[in-house]
Enzyme design. Structure first.
Site, PDB file in Angstrom:
ATOM      1  N   ARG A 136       0.734  -1.353  -0.042  1.00 37.98           N
ATOM      2  CA  ARG A 136       0.023   0.011  -0.042  1.00 37.98           C
ATOM      3  C   ARG A 136       0.951   1.195  -0.018  1.00 37.98           C
ATOM      4  O   ARG A 136       0.282   2.418   0.366  1.00 37.98           O
ATOM      5  CB  ARG A 136      -0.919   0.139   1.311  1.00 37.98           C
ATOM      6  CG  ARG A 136      -2.048  -1.135   1.233  1.00 37.98           C
ATOM      7  CD  ARG A 136      -3.056  -0.985   2.108  1.00 37.98           C
ATOM      8  NE  ARG A 136      -3.740  -2.204   2.364  1.00 37.98           N
ATOM      9  CZ  ARG A 136      -3.358  -3.449   2.781  1.00 37.98           C
ATOM     10  NH1 ARG A 136      -2.064  -3.250   3.471  1.00 37.98           N
ATOM     11  NH2 ARG A 136      -3.969  -4.370   2.833  1.00 37.98           N
ATOM     12  N   LYS A 158       2.826  12.053 -10.887  1.00 41.74           N
ATOM     13  CA  LYS A 158       1.801  11.235 -11.802  1.00 41.74           C
ATOM     14  C   LYS A 158       2.777  10.112 -11.881  1.00 41.74           C
ATOM     15  O   LYS A 158       4.024  10.175 -12.487  1.00 41.74           O
ATOM     16  CB  LYS A 158       1.489  12.028 -12.871  1.00 41.74           C
ATOM     17  CG  LYS A 158       0.485  12.979 -13.009  1.00 41.74           C
ATOM     18  CD  LYS A 158      -0.076  13.301 -14.316  1.00 41.74           C
ATOM     19  CE  LYS A 158      -0.963  14.222 -14.459  1.00 41.74           C
ATOM     20  NZ  LYS A 158      -1.184  14.732 -15.971  1.00 41.74           N
ATOM     21  N   GLU A 200       9.982  20.102 -24.163  1.00 38.97           N
ATOM     22  CA  GLU A 200       9.200  20.533 -23.063  1.00 38.97           C
ATOM     23  C   GLU A 200       9.852  21.931 -22.306  1.00 38.97           C
ATOM     24  O   GLU A 200       9.086  22.662 -21.663  1.00 38.97           O
ATOM     25  CB  GLU A 200       9.202  19.494 -22.109  1.00 38.97           C
ATOM     26  CG  GLU A 200       8.801  17.972 -22.577  1.00 38.97           C
ATOM     27  CD  GLU A 200       7.286  17.997 -22.700  1.00 38.97           C
ATOM     28  OE1 GLU A 200       6.598  18.914 -22.382  1.00 38.97           O
ATOM     29  OE2 GLU A 200       6.585  16.964 -23.162  1.00 38.97           O
ATOM     30  N   LYS A 242       7.021  24.177 -13.466  1.00 37.42           N
ATOM     31  CA  LYS A 242       6.262  22.822 -13.413  1.00 37.42           C
ATOM     32  C   LYS A 242       5.525  22.702 -11.859  1.00 37.42           C
ATOM     33  O   LYS A 242       4.381  22.507 -11.782  1.00 37.42           O
ATOM     34  CB  LYS A 242       6.740  21.650 -13.725  1.00 37.42           C
ATOM     35  CG  LYS A 242       5.598  20.497 -13.955  1.00 37.42           C
ATOM     36  CD  LYS A 242       5.717  19.182 -14.591  1.00 37.42           C
ATOM     37  CE  LYS A 242       4.541  18.395 -14.435  1.00 37.42           C
ATOM     38  NZ  LYS A 242       4.854  16.919 -15.042  1.00 37.42           N
ATOM     39  N   GLU A 252      -6.942  25.375  -8.267  1.00 35.56           N
ATOM     40  CA  GLU A 252      -7.391  25.879  -9.632  1.00 35.56           C
ATOM     41  C   GLU A 252      -7.430  24.658 -10.601  1.00 35.56           C
ATOM     42  O   GLU A 252      -6.354  24.161 -11.083  1.00 35.56           O
ATOM     43  CB  GLU A 252      -6.455  26.977 -10.102  1.00 35.56           C
ATOM     44  CG  GLU A 252      -6.428  28.082  -9.313  1.00 35.56           C
ATOM     45  CD  GLU A 252      -5.253  28.985  -9.657  1.00 35.56           C
ATOM     46  OE1 GLU A 252      -5.020  29.162 -10.842  1.00 35.56           O
ATOM     47  OE2 GLU A 252      -4.309  29.276  -8.922  1.00 35.56           O
ATOM     48  N   ARG A 256      -3.359  23.034 -14.705  1.00 35.35           N
ATOM     49  CA  ARG A 256      -2.369  22.061 -15.091  1.00 35.35           C
ATOM     50  C   ARG A 256      -2.758  21.827 -16.662  1.00 35.35           C
ATOM     51  O   ARG A 256      -1.675  21.230 -17.362  1.00 35.35           O
ATOM     52  CB  ARG A 256      -2.638  20.457 -14.353  1.00 35.35           C
ATOM     53  CG  ARG A 256      -1.431  19.745 -13.848  1.00 35.35           C
ATOM     54  CD  ARG A 256      -1.760  18.537 -13.214  1.00 35.35           C
ATOM     55  NE  ARG A 256      -1.315  18.273 -11.836  1.00 35.35           N
ATOM     56  CZ  ARG A 256      -0.158  17.248 -11.934  1.00 35.35           C
ATOM     57  NH1 ARG A 256      -0.076  16.312 -13.067  1.00 35.35           N
ATOM     58  NH2 ARG A 256       0.254  17.253 -10.767  1.00 35.35           N
ATOM     59  N   ASN A 260      -0.185  20.957 -21.451  1.00 28.00           N
ATOM     60  CA  ASN A 260      -0.511  20.241 -22.494  1.00 28.00           C
ATOM     61  C   ASN A 260      -0.324  20.988 -23.778  1.00 28.00           C
ATOM     62  O   ASN A 260      -0.885  20.535 -25.006  1.00 28.00           O
ATOM     63  CB  ASN A 260      -1.748  19.757 -22.620  1.00 28.00           C
ATOM     64  CG  ASN A 260      -1.873  18.675 -21.360  1.00 28.00           C
ATOM     65  OD1 ASN A 260      -0.925  17.889 -21.234  1.00 28.00           O
ATOM     66  ND2 ASN A 260      -3.066  18.613 -20.671  1.00 28.00           N
ATOM     67  N   HIS A 263       0.170  19.184 -27.252  1.00 31.33           N
ATOM     68  CA  HIS A 263       0.117  17.840 -26.939  1.00 31.33           C
ATOM     69  C   HIS A 263      -1.089  17.234 -27.769  1.00 31.33           C
ATOM     70  O   HIS A 263      -1.011  16.064 -27.813  1.00 31.33           O
ATOM     71  CB  HIS A 263       0.302  17.502 -25.510  1.00 31.33           C
ATOM     72  CG  HIS A 263       1.618  17.395 -24.734  1.00 31.33           C
ATOM     73  ND1 HIS A 263       2.287  18.733 -24.717  1.00 31.33           N
ATOM     74  CD2 HIS A 263       2.121  16.873 -23.881  1.00 31.33           C
ATOM     75  CE1 HIS A 263       3.234  18.621 -24.253  1.00 31.33           C
ATOM     76  NE2 HIS A 263       3.298  17.305 -23.517  1.00 31.33           N
ATOM     77  N   HIS A 267      -0.131  14.284 -29.768  1.00 31.04           N
ATOM     78  CA  HIS A 267      -0.507  12.826 -29.438  1.00 31.04           C
ATOM     79  C   HIS A 267      -1.017  12.164 -30.940  1.00 31.04           C
ATOM     80  O   HIS A 267      -0.966  11.070 -31.195  1.00 31.04           O
ATOM     81  CB  HIS A 267      -1.640  12.966 -28.349  1.00 31.04           C
ATOM     82  CG  HIS A 267      -0.970  12.936 -27.044  1.00 31.04           C
ATOM     83  ND1 HIS A 267      -1.695  13.605 -26.118  1.00 31.04           N
ATOM     84  CD2 HIS A 267       0.342  13.074 -26.533  1.00 31.04           C
ATOM     85  CE1 HIS A 267      -0.927  13.695 -24.779  1.00 31.04           C
ATOM     86  NE2 HIS A 267       0.370  13.161 -25.539  1.00 31.04           N
ATOM     87  N   HIS A 280       8.083  11.637 -28.341  1.00 28.66           N
ATOM     88  CA  HIS A 280       6.884  12.571 -27.743  1.00 28.66           C
ATOM     89  C   HIS A 280       7.462  14.055 -27.984  1.00 28.66           C
ATOM     90  O   HIS A 280       6.794  15.105 -28.345  1.00 28.66           O
ATOM     91  CB  HIS A 280       6.908  12.340 -26.304  1.00 28.66           C
ATOM     92  CG  HIS A 280       5.841  13.071 -25.639  1.00 28.66           C
ATOM     93  ND1 HIS A 280       4.600  13.159 -25.682  1.00 28.66           N
ATOM     94  CD2 HIS A 280       6.157  14.060 -24.786  1.00 28.66           C
ATOM     95  CE1 HIS A 280       4.028  14.235 -24.937  1.00 28.66           C
ATOM     96  NE2 HIS A 280       5.065  14.639 -24.315  1.00 28.66           N
TER      97      HIS A 280
END
Ligand SMILES: NC(=O)c1ccc[n+]([C@@H]2O[C@H](COP(=O)([O-])OP(=O)(O)OC[C@H]3O[C@@H](n4cnc5c(N)ncnc54)[C@H](O)[C@@H]3O)[C@@H](O)[C@H]2O)c1
Ligand SMILES: [Zn+2]
Length: 378
Positions: A136, A158, A200, A242, A252, A256, A260, A263, A267, A280
């Protein structure tokens, strides 16, 4: 300001260019340390003698950096073992995640053990997700070795693996206890991967910081030559930009999304051509240009600024022409399926000036098609 930066100027003998960014989350803080030769120094890992560590890495990175890190940890009284998984996005899977968990179990790691992710964004994402699940959740340290991982994937918490039905679809928000960025690791990074990371970096300038964009225009060659002072400043500044977005997004909900930029177009290129053909960062480079043209078509962004972006991307070794095998119409189905699309309407992050973006809803498909066609084919 939600982050604190301190520069360690007490280290001239080793000239390690240390910078520490303290990421202040609502419930706890963790440091991102940037410098040279950090794999050989324990102090930034927040570890101590008697602890147990599993290092997860891949077959490309293990011969380069695993020994240095293992030796340093062992010399400091830390018990280390490692798991080496295959290299590539195609291995960012449940099987690899399971391999890491199996190693933790087979070697009787407890919930006090610490998992170190040594590698690019793929290793960081899959190992971070394994750390979040083992008993966990066990402590986790990111040692990102690509520029993209150093400025992007290691910040924000993430973690994910891919599923046959969708990229990054299974994962968790899970923060590391420390991020250790050793600039020396970039010396072995293939130039194409370095440029992909710079996409990036340039993105942060366009969305948030015109002064940083100016700085990039005068220092892009230094970055390509891995000048340590320029690279250290660049990485810490990107991590800070970032981190501030990620922290602000706690309240807010939409902020985030600005990360993108380019992107949704990118993608489409990655998916249509198949992962791996275009990196990418390369797809994002062309995608950011398309977004800039879309903004121009909506009278929000000047052609002069498009030229500045185009020049900087090109100087960074990134593509500024779109793939020839992909007509403009082929982008739309992908863009409409993109998870950032709200209820079938096109929603895009568009620049309004260098250093500023807006999230715009309900964009006409013809504007999108026109923006794609505005970027020349290869
Ligand atoms: N979690 C997030 O917020 C986030 C953000 C952006 C991207 N990502 C994920 O990151 C991944 C892409 O990361 P990436 O671009 O680092 O790719 P990657 O991890 O596949 O690394 C690129 C290649 O470089 C090699 N490599 C890594 N470090 C090296 C070094 N120092 N020297 C020589 N070779 C080295 C790797 O083995 C690999 O072959 C994607 O899976 C993406 O989904 C996650
Ligand atoms: Zn990206």
């Amino acid at each position: 300001m939600s982050t604190i930066i301190s520069e360690d100027i007490a280290n001239p003998p080793t000239n390690r260019l240390l910078k520490v960014l303290d990421v202040a989350l609502p419930d706890r803080n963790y440091p991102i340390t940037i410098g040279t030769n950090l794999l050989s120094h324990l102090e930034h890992f927040k570890l101590h003698a008697g602890q147990r560590v599993l290092i997860a890495t891949n077959t490309t990175i293990a011969p380069l950096y695993l020994q240095t890190l293992t030796n340093m940890l062992a010399a400091n009284g830390i018990e280390v073992d490692s798991v080496i998984v295959p290299d590539g996005e195609q291995y960012k899977t449940m099987a690899t995640w399971n391999t890491i968990l199996t190693q933790l179990l087979a070697n009787n790691h407890t919930r006090r053990s610490i998992l170190i992710a040594l590698g690019g964004g793929v290793i960081g994402d899959v190992a971070g997700f394994a750390a979040s699940a083992y008993q966990r959740g066990i402590p986790f340290i990111q040692v990102p070795t690509t520029l993209l991982a150093q400025v992007d994937s290691s910040v924000g918490g993430k973690t994910a693996i891919n599923h046959p039905l969708g990229k990054n679809m299974i994962g968790a928000f899970y923060q590391p206890q420390a991020v250790v960025i050793d600039l020396n690791c970039l010396k072995t990074l293939p130039p194409r991967q370095l440029s992909a990371g710079l996409a990036e970096v340039i993105k942060y300038g366009i969305i948030l910081d015109s002064t940083f964009f100016d700085w990039l225009e005068s220092h892009i060659d230094d970055l390509l030559h891995l000048d340590p002072a320029a690279m250290s400043y660049c990485i810490y500044h990107c991590c800070k930009l970032k981190a501030d977005v990620v922290i602000a997004d706690e309240t807010e909900q939409n902020l985030r999304a600005i990360l993108n930029l380019g992107h949704t177009y990118g993608h489409a290129i990655e998916t249509e051509l198949g992962y791996g053909k275009w990196l990418h960062g390369e797809a994002v480079s062309v995608g950011m240009l398309m977004a800039a043209y879309a903004a121009n078509l909506l009278d929000k962004f000047s052609l002069t600024d498009i030229d500045r972006i185009k020049n900087l991307l090109s100087r960074a070794g990134l593509p500024i022409t779109r793939p020839s095998q992909m007509p403009a119409e082929a982008y739309l189905p992908h863009m409409l399926r993109d998870k950032k699309v709200l209820s079938g309407q096109l929603r895009l992050v568009l620049p309004t000036q260098i250093g500023k973006v807006e999230v715009i809803d309900g964009i006409d498909k013809n504007i999108v098609l026109e923006s794609i066609k505005s970027v020349e084919m290869k």
